[in-house]
Design an enzyme around this catalytic site. Structure first.
Site, PDB file in Angstrom:
ATOM      1  N   HIS A 110     -38.071  18.810  60.873  1.00  0.00           N
ATOM      2  CA  HIS A 110     -37.134  17.973  60.113  1.00  0.00           C
ATOM      3  C   HIS A 110     -35.750  17.851  60.761  1.00  0.00           C
ATOM      4  CE1 HIS A 110     -35.763  21.929  58.735  1.00  0.00           C
ATOM      5  NE2 HIS A 110     -34.615  21.342  58.501  1.00  0.00           N
TER       6      HIS A 110
HETATM    7  C1  UD1 Z   1     -30.918  18.994  55.163  1.00  0.00           C
HETATM    8  C2  UD1 Z   1     -29.860  19.807  55.893  1.00  0.00           C
HETATM    9  C3  UD1 Z   1     -30.515  20.716  56.911  1.00  0.00           C
HETATM   10  C4  UD1 Z   1     -31.589  21.580  56.267  1.00  0.00           C
HETATM   11  C5  UD1 Z   1     -32.571  20.688  55.521  1.00  0.00           C
HETATM   12  C6  UD1 Z   1     -33.573  21.527  54.775  1.00  0.00           C
HETATM   13  C7  UD1 Z   1     -27.664  18.706  56.235  1.00  0.00           C
HETATM   14  C8  UD1 Z   1     -26.819  17.995  57.200  1.00  0.00           C
HETATM   15  N1  UD1 Z   1     -28.965  18.911  56.620  1.00  0.00           N
HETATM   16  O1  UD1 Z   1     -31.547  18.163  56.115  1.00  0.00           O
HETATM   17  O2  UD1 Z   1     -29.537  21.575  57.482  1.00  0.00           O
HETATM   18  O3  UD1 Z   1     -32.252  22.306  57.262  1.00  0.00           O
HETATM   19  O4  UD1 Z   1     -31.854  19.887  54.576  1.00  0.00           O
HETATM   20  O5  UD1 Z   1     -34.692  20.799  54.396  1.00  0.00           O
HETATM   21  O6  UD1 Z   1     -27.227  19.061  55.165  1.00  0.00           O
HETATM   22  N2  UD1 Z   1     -35.049  12.650  51.540  1.00  0.00           N
HETATM   23  C9  UD1 Z   1     -35.905  12.237  50.553  1.00  0.00           C
HETATM   24  N3  UD1 Z   1     -36.014  13.004  49.427  1.00  0.00           N
HETATM   25  C10 UD1 Z   1     -35.301  14.133  49.237  1.00  0.00           C
HETATM   26  C11 UD1 Z   1     -34.407  14.534  50.232  1.00  0.00           C
HETATM   27  C12 UD1 Z   1     -34.300  13.775  51.384  1.00  0.00           C
HETATM   28  O7  UD1 Z   1     -36.577  11.215  50.689  1.00  0.00           O
HETATM   29  O8  UD1 Z   1     -35.460  14.780  48.169  1.00  0.00           O
HETATM   30  C13 UD1 Z   1     -34.966  11.845  52.789  1.00  0.00           C
HETATM   31  C14 UD1 Z   1     -33.932  10.728  52.732  1.00  0.00           C
HETATM   32  O9  UD1 Z   1     -34.436   9.648  53.447  1.00  0.00           O
HETATM   33  C15 UD1 Z   1     -32.756  11.337  53.487  1.00  0.00           C
HETATM   34  C16 UD1 Z   1     -33.440  12.225  54.517  1.00  0.00           C
HETATM   35  O10 UD1 Z   1     -34.593  12.715  53.866  1.00  0.00           O
HETATM   36  O11 UD1 Z   1     -31.942  10.349  54.082  1.00  0.00           O
HETATM   37  C17 UD1 Z   1     -32.586  13.372  55.006  1.00  0.00           C
HETATM   38  O12 UD1 Z   1     -32.106  14.163  53.906  1.00  0.00           O
HETATM   39  P1  UD1 Z   1     -30.766  15.026  54.053  1.00  0.00           P
HETATM   40  O13 UD1 Z   1     -30.577  15.862  52.856  1.00  0.00           O
HETATM   41  O14 UD1 Z   1     -29.641  14.147  54.448  1.00  0.00           O
HETATM   42  O15 UD1 Z   1     -31.038  15.919  55.305  1.00  0.00           O
HETATM   43  P2  UD1 Z   1     -32.285  16.849  55.646  1.00  0.00           P
HETATM   44  O16 UD1 Z   1     -32.939  16.299  56.867  1.00  0.00           O
HETATM   45  O17 UD1 Z   1     -33.103  17.053  54.447  1.00  0.00           O
HETATM   46  N1  UDP Z   2     -40.642  25.340  52.765  1.00  0.00           N
HETATM   47  C1  UDP Z   2     -41.402  25.069  51.654  1.00  0.00           C
HETATM   48  N2  UDP Z   2     -42.209  23.966  51.681  1.00  0.00           N
HETATM   49  C2  UDP Z   2     -42.291  23.142  52.768  1.00  0.00           C
HETATM   50  C3  UDP Z   2     -41.499  23.435  53.895  1.00  0.00           C
HETATM   51  C4  UDP Z   2     -40.670  24.548  53.868  1.00  0.00           C
HETATM   52  O1  UDP Z   2     -41.360  25.793  50.663  1.00  0.00           O
HETATM   53  O2  UDP Z   2     -43.059  22.155  52.720  1.00  0.00           O
HETATM   54  C5  UDP Z   2     -39.759  26.523  52.747  1.00  0.00           C
HETATM   55  C6  UDP Z   2     -39.928  27.480  53.894  1.00  0.00           C
HETATM   56  O3  UDP Z   2     -40.951  28.406  53.640  1.00  0.00           O
HETATM   57  C7  UDP Z   2     -38.562  28.121  53.986  1.00  0.00           C
HETATM   58  C8  UDP Z   2     -37.644  26.984  53.619  1.00  0.00           C
HETATM   59  O4  UDP Z   2     -38.421  26.061  52.862  1.00  0.00           O
HETATM   60  O5  UDP Z   2     -38.419  29.156  53.032  1.00  0.00           O
HETATM   61  C9  UDP Z   2     -37.115  26.355  54.860  1.00  0.00           C
HETATM   62  O6  UDP Z   2     -36.567  25.140  54.562  1.00  0.00           O
HETATM   63  P1  UDP Z   2     -36.382  23.987  55.656  1.00  0.00           P
HETATM   64  O7  UDP Z   2     -37.345  24.152  56.770  1.00  0.00           O
HETATM   65  O8  UDP Z   2     -36.393  22.723  54.911  1.00  0.00           O
HETATM   66  O9  UDP Z   2     -34.866  24.229  56.146  1.00  0.00           O
HETATM   67  P2  UDP Z   2     -34.174  25.193  57.201  1.00  0.00           P
HETATM   68  O10 UDP Z   2     -34.631  26.592  56.955  1.00  0.00           O
HETATM   69  O11 UDP Z   2     -34.498  24.709  58.561  1.00  0.00           O
HETATM   70  O12 UDP Z   2     -32.719  25.009  56.901  1.00  0.00           O
END
Ligand code: UD1
Ligand code: UDP
Length: 355
Positions: free
Chosen positions: A206
């Site tokens: 991601h």
């Molecule tokens: C965010 C965090 C990242 C973290 C990750 C965990 C920032 C800059 N990034 O990244 O550090 O590792 O969360 O998962 O804060 N979207 C949906 N539904 C949702 C959420 C997101 O469709 O419920 C889609 C949207 O298109 C959105 C994109 O995902 O634009 C990115 O979501 P965003 O929260 O901006 O960043 P993450 O990639 O989730």
């Molecule tokens: N996780 C989850 N379901 C998923 C993917 C990740 O429960 O489909 C959990 C994972 O086990 C870990 C946390 O979410 O505990 C990590 O989140 P993510 O990879 O989104 O973010 P990051 O740790 O890179 O910030």
């Protein structure tokens, strides 16, 4: 004592769960504010239910957007909430490195509210990552810095930050220890995937650097087509969207899934032969569960996981990936670099005792 916790993204719900429990045990009032950064049922509510998190007193409902739009909306709405809150909180508590972390840090600091940062001191030394910017600001502004590892303490020291720094251990390790048995009781692998334990690779992706660069995403898909086992891939919504935009078809080796809840993820990890990921959380969970991990990045904040060879930095290099996939498992077991599973207890005690 009253604490306002600010969370908004999936890993923050998991990190907050053990700390919320520890705060409740000490009789500390916690008001949980959800920024709304993550909002899909399987990115949000599933965690509140499974992990028995307190109900948010407020959802700021910011949703998705550019960095400035998302962070700005969070700041405006959080400030409004904190300004009218009586009595004022003793602490604002933030987790990790997301835009929700940054918004919480900036608003608390400007309202002169004491700020505590869980997962302080992590560094990738890559400022092209939004998370690195968020961490640097959050650490600089925090009064209490709870570090998951000794390396994190040293990273802060190198930046001249020593006051309020404590090595507490990693709350994600607490969470894993607490929920692992529950996951085994409640989730059967055969109800999740059509593969046997030990027969598949588990993949999550991601990070912006992998999803937002079409060349890298295409390269990843090409690599997956060559793998010798099925690849179970719970797709982050960001990644699913990019794959659709590029009209990239997944090879037959891939078994795509919707994002799964935490208990299901623990089961998928336990059943995986190896893990491929760019997630911070998953690198550590693979390590703690003794599953070899290939990190699809050029650097990691969790360098301790590399030491015995359980985690390897392979970036998106097909040769390094192949080599790591077919390498034997390390002989030395994973080490307790991230505490003893009682980090949350220590953090709650520090919040209570720090003047
Ligand atoms: C965010 C965090 C990242 C973290 C990750 C965990 C920032 C800059 N990034 O990244 O550090 O590792 O969360 O998962 O804060 N979207 C949906 N539904 C949702 C959420 C997101 O469709 O419920 C889609 C949207 O298109 C959105 C994109 O995902 O634009 C990115 O979501 P965003 O929260 O901006 O960043 P993450 O990639 O989730
Ligand atoms: N996780 C989850 N379901 C998923 C993917 C990740 O429960 O489909 C959990 C994972 O086990 C870990 C946390 O979410 O505990 C990590 O989140 P993510 O990879 O989104 O973010 P990051 O740790 O890179 O910030």
């Amino acid at each position: 004592m009253r604490i306002v916790t600010v969370v908004g993204a999936r890993p923050q719900f998991i990190k907050a769960a053990p700390v919320s429990r520890a705060l409740a045990r000490l009789g500390i009032e916690e008001l949980l504010v959800h920024t709304g950064q993550h909002y899909d049922l399987n990115m949000d509510r599933v965690f509140f239910e499974e992990l028995e998190l307190p109900r948010p007193v407020l959802n700021l409902e910011v949703g998705s957007g550019t960095h400035a739009v998302q962070t700005g909306l969070m700041m405006m709405r959080l400030e409004e909430f904190l300004l009218q809150l009586r009595p004022r909180p003793d602490w604002v508590l933030i987790y990790g490195d997301t835009n929700s972390t940054l918004a919480g840090a900036l608003v608390a600091a400007k309202l002169h509210l004491p700020l505590a940062h869980v997962e302080a001191g992590l560094r990738s030394y890559n400022r092209r990552m939004p998370e690195e910017i968020n961490r640097i600001v959050a650490d600089r502004l925090s009064n209490l810095l709870c570090c998951p590892s000794q390396q994190a303490v040293e990273n802060l020291r190198a930046e001249g930050i020593e006051r309020g720094v404590h090595r507490t251990g990693d709350v994600m390790f607490d969470a894993l220890l607490y929920y692992r048995d529950r996951a085994r009781e409640r989730v059967a692998l055969e109800h999740l995937i059509p593969f046997e334990s030990g027969s598949y690779y588990l993949l999550t992706v991601h990070r912006a650097e992998n999803t937002d660069d079409p060349d890298r995403l295409c390269r990843l898909v090409r690599i997956l087509a060559e793998l010798d086992r099925p690849v179970v891939w719970p797709l982050h919504p960001r990644t699913r969207k990019r794959l659709q935009e590029l009209r990239l078809a997944l090879p037959s080796t891939v078994y795509p899934m919707e994002p799964v809840g935490y208990l299901a993820m623990v089961r998928l990890l336990e059943g995986a032969r190896k893990v491929l990921t760019d997630s911070g959380g998953l690198q550590k969970e693979a390590y703690w569960l003794g599953r070899p991990c290939l990190t699809l990045r050029a650097e990691t904040e969790w360098g301790e996981t590399l030491q015995e060879g359980w985690n390897r930095l392979v970036d998106l290099d097909p040769d390094r990936i192949r080599e790591a996939l077919y390498a034997p498992d390390p002989l030395i077991p994973p080490q307790p670099h991230y505490g003893d599973g009682r980090a949350a207890e220590r953090i709650a005690a520090l919040l209570r005792e720090t003047p």
